[in-house]
Scaffold this motif. Structure first.
Motif, PDB file in Angstrom:
ATOM      1  N   GLY A  76      81.326  22.528  55.080  1.00  0.00           N
ATOM      2  CA  GLY A  76      81.703  23.845  55.346  1.00  0.00           C
ATOM      3  C   GLY A  76      80.930  25.219  55.186  1.00  0.00           C
ATOM      4  N   ALA A  77      79.489  24.794  55.090  1.00  0.00           N
ATOM      5  CA  ALA A  77      78.507  25.717  55.193  1.00  0.00           C
ATOM      6  C   ALA A  77      78.095  26.237  56.529  1.00  0.00           C
ATOM      7  CB  ALA A  77      77.644  24.974  54.388  1.00  0.00           C
ATOM      8  N   TYR A  78      77.373  27.096  56.205  1.00  0.00           N
ATOM      9  CA  TYR A  78      76.697  27.833  57.608  1.00  0.00           C
ATOM     10  C   TYR A  78      75.446  28.011  57.505  1.00  0.00           C
ATOM     11  CZ  TYR A  78      81.415  28.808  59.190  1.00  0.00           C
ATOM     12  OH  TYR A  78      82.841  28.750  59.259  1.00  0.00           O
ATOM     13  N   ASN A  79      74.418  26.916  56.896  1.00  0.00           N
ATOM     14  CA  ASN A  79      73.164  26.831  56.845  1.00  0.00           C
ATOM     15  C   ASN A  79      72.720  27.073  58.677  1.00  0.00           C
ATOM     16  OD1 ASN A  79      73.221  26.758  54.191  1.00  0.00           O
ATOM     17  ND2 ASN A  79      73.291  24.604  54.176  1.00  0.00           N
ATOM     18  N   THR A  80      71.448  27.568  58.682  1.00  0.00           N
ATOM     19  CA  THR A  80      71.064  27.774  60.126  1.00  0.00           C
ATOM     20  C   THR A  80      70.727  26.442  61.022  1.00  0.00           C
ATOM     21  OG1 THR A  80      70.104  29.920  59.707  1.00  0.00           O
ATOM     22  CG2 THR A  80      69.335  28.697  61.748  1.00  0.00           C
ATOM     23  N   TYR A 128      79.453  34.136  60.462  1.00  0.00           N
ATOM     24  CA  TYR A 128      78.892  34.051  59.421  1.00  0.00           C
ATOM     25  C   TYR A 128      77.327  33.224  59.441  1.00  0.00           C
ATOM     26  CZ  TYR A 128      83.804  33.764  58.838  1.00  0.00           C
ATOM     27  OH  TYR A 128      85.141  34.116  59.270  1.00  0.00           O
ATOM     28  N   ASN A 129      76.384  34.140  58.884  1.00  0.00           N
ATOM     29  CA  ASN A 129      74.781  33.683  59.185  1.00  0.00           C
ATOM     30  C   ASN A 129      74.196  33.628  60.645  1.00  0.00           C
ATOM     31  OD1 ASN A 129      72.315  32.897  58.368  1.00  0.00           O
ATOM     32  ND2 ASN A 129      72.522  30.924  58.332  1.00  0.00           N
ATOM     33  N   ARG A 138      79.894  37.956  57.832  1.00  0.00           N
ATOM     34  CA  ARG A 138      79.031  38.145  56.739  1.00  0.00           C
ATOM     35  C   ARG A 138      77.381  37.686  57.129  1.00  0.00           C
ATOM     36  NH1 ARG A 138      82.301  33.912  54.787  1.00  0.00           N
ATOM     37  NH2 ARG A 138      81.003  31.921  54.663  1.00  0.00           N
ATOM     38  N   ASP A 139      76.460  38.069  56.333  1.00  0.00           N
ATOM     39  CA  ASP A 139      75.309  37.575  56.743  1.00  0.00           C
ATOM     40  C   ASP A 139      74.681  37.653  58.220  1.00  0.00           C
ATOM     41  OD1 ASP A 139      75.090  36.866  53.916  1.00  0.00           O
ATOM     42  OD2 ASP A 139      76.132  34.965  54.248  1.00  0.00           O
ATOM     43  N   ILE A 140      75.032  38.939  58.747  1.00  0.00           N
ATOM     44  CA  ILE A 140      74.544  39.072  60.207  1.00  0.00           C
ATOM     45  C   ILE A 140      73.380  40.036  59.973  1.00  0.00           C
ATOM     46  CG2 ILE A 140      75.281  39.829  62.313  1.00  0.00           C
ATOM     47  CD1 ILE A 140      77.011  37.874  60.912  1.00  0.00           C
TER      48      ILE A 140
END
Length: 354
Positions: free
Chosen positions: A242-246, A292-293, A319-321
């Protein structure tokens, strides 16, 4: 005049590349011309007759995993399908004209591993030009589609996922839908997607993770609708936890005219675009909506539709843009305000940001 020489150079390069198609000693070959085709494996004839598709399928069916077919002849398969099974290499050296078979690809490889299509030239109006799902270690090389409608390359939404897909250079003109549409890929490498006069997206990534794209180049893509030269949608870049790590990395997006240039939507993210070159887009040059990200690290936007951060109420806000651009003769707008948004805008653009 300059544009003419660029086009001529591209065509010359394509001709030089295609000259390598069928080189050496393929395990099977399809030769002939309209009304008379021969499929041979070594010194044996496996098909002789007027059916171009049957000749191609017979050649493919005659070889084993690890072997190669070269289709030297040009012709039409009509509204039919060529299927490629695991471990086989398919070279389309002639021009394959195709029809529209509802829900199906003109060429398919489904639930397979280690399939390679180093060369392919396709014309016509397919439902899907190439269709895949459940593939592992698929490799697509120099793929050229000069279409009068349809969708170029499709990885299915509702079937088995794919892993480790490599795409070299895809050139699509005239598709009514997307040039390249992915679903459910973990591990994607793309060198170039070049889309011209395409109805929807140049490259559309959906539920795709661990992707590296060098170039998406669109001219008159997605005119009059909400698609984009490059679009990420439907949880693209969201990892299994569920994460949005690059994990989605794009070197460059070029877009001229058409509709949107870059579009991220519907809970996608985990993406870095190193550079954009966008001009005169008929819709948003850039739209980031419920993502996100996401970082756009450099580039230029000239005219066209606004650069916009937006949000729909059914998903969590942006978020995190992070966006660093030179924007001229345009507007930059953030509404509603996102979370942890970083702007660095140069140029004469009017800014309404939080």
């Amino acid at each position: 005049m300059a544009r003419f020489f660029v086009v001529a150079a591209v065509l010359a390069l394509a001709s030089a590349v295609n000259a390598q198609c069928g080189s050496g000693t393929p395990d099977a070959r399809v030769t002939g011309s309209s009304g008379s085709y021969t499929a041979s494996k070594g010194s044996s004839t496996v098909y002789s007759g007027s059916d171009y598709r049957a000749a191609i399928q017979s050649a493919l069916d005659s070889i084993s995993s690890g072997q190669r077919v070269a289709v030297i002849a040009s012709g039409s398969i009509g509204a039919n399908t060529i299927t490629i099974s695991s471990g086989k290499t398919f070279e389309g050296c002639g021009t394959i004209d195709v029809g529209n078979r509802s829900g199906r690809g003109a060429i398919e490889s489904l639930g397979t591993s280690d399939v390679k299509i180093p060369y392919l030239s396709l014309t016509g109006n397919p439902y899907f030009g190439l269709r895949f799902y459940g593939t592992r270690n698929l490799e697509l090389g120099q793929i050229t589609m000069n279409l009068s409608g349809g969708l170029g390359i499709r990885f299915d939404r509702d079937n088995a996922a794919n892993a480790n897909v490599k795409i070299d250079v895809v050139r699509v003109t005239g598709a009514g839908s997307h040039a390249v549409e992915t679903w459910n890929i973990d591990g994607l490498e793309v060198n170039q997607v070049i889309a011209r006069n395409v109805g929807e997206c140049g490259l559309l990534l959906q539920k795709t993770t661990n992707a590296r794209v060098k170039l998406v180049d669109g001219d008159n893509v997605a005119a009059g609708n909400g698609y984009a030269t490059f679009r990420m949608a439907n949880n693209n870049g969201q990892t299994s936890d569920g994460a949005y790590n690059t994990n989605v990395r794009v070197d460059k997006v070029v877009s001229r005219g058409g509709g949107r240039g870059v579009f991220c939507v519907s809970q996608s993210g985990g993406a870095v675009i190193e550079n954009v070159d966008l001009a005169n887009n008929g819709n948003n040059a850039i739209l980031i909506e419920n993502c996100y990200n996401v970082a756009i690290r450099s580039g230029t936007v000239q005219g066209g539709g606004e650069v916009r951060l937006a949000a729909r109420s059914e998903f969590p806000n942006n978020r995190d843009i992070s966006i660093s651009l030179t924007v001229n003769d345009n507007t930059v707008r953030e509404s509603p305000c996102g979370q942890n948004i970083a702007w660095s805008i140069q140029g004469n653009a009017q800014k309404t940001i939080c």
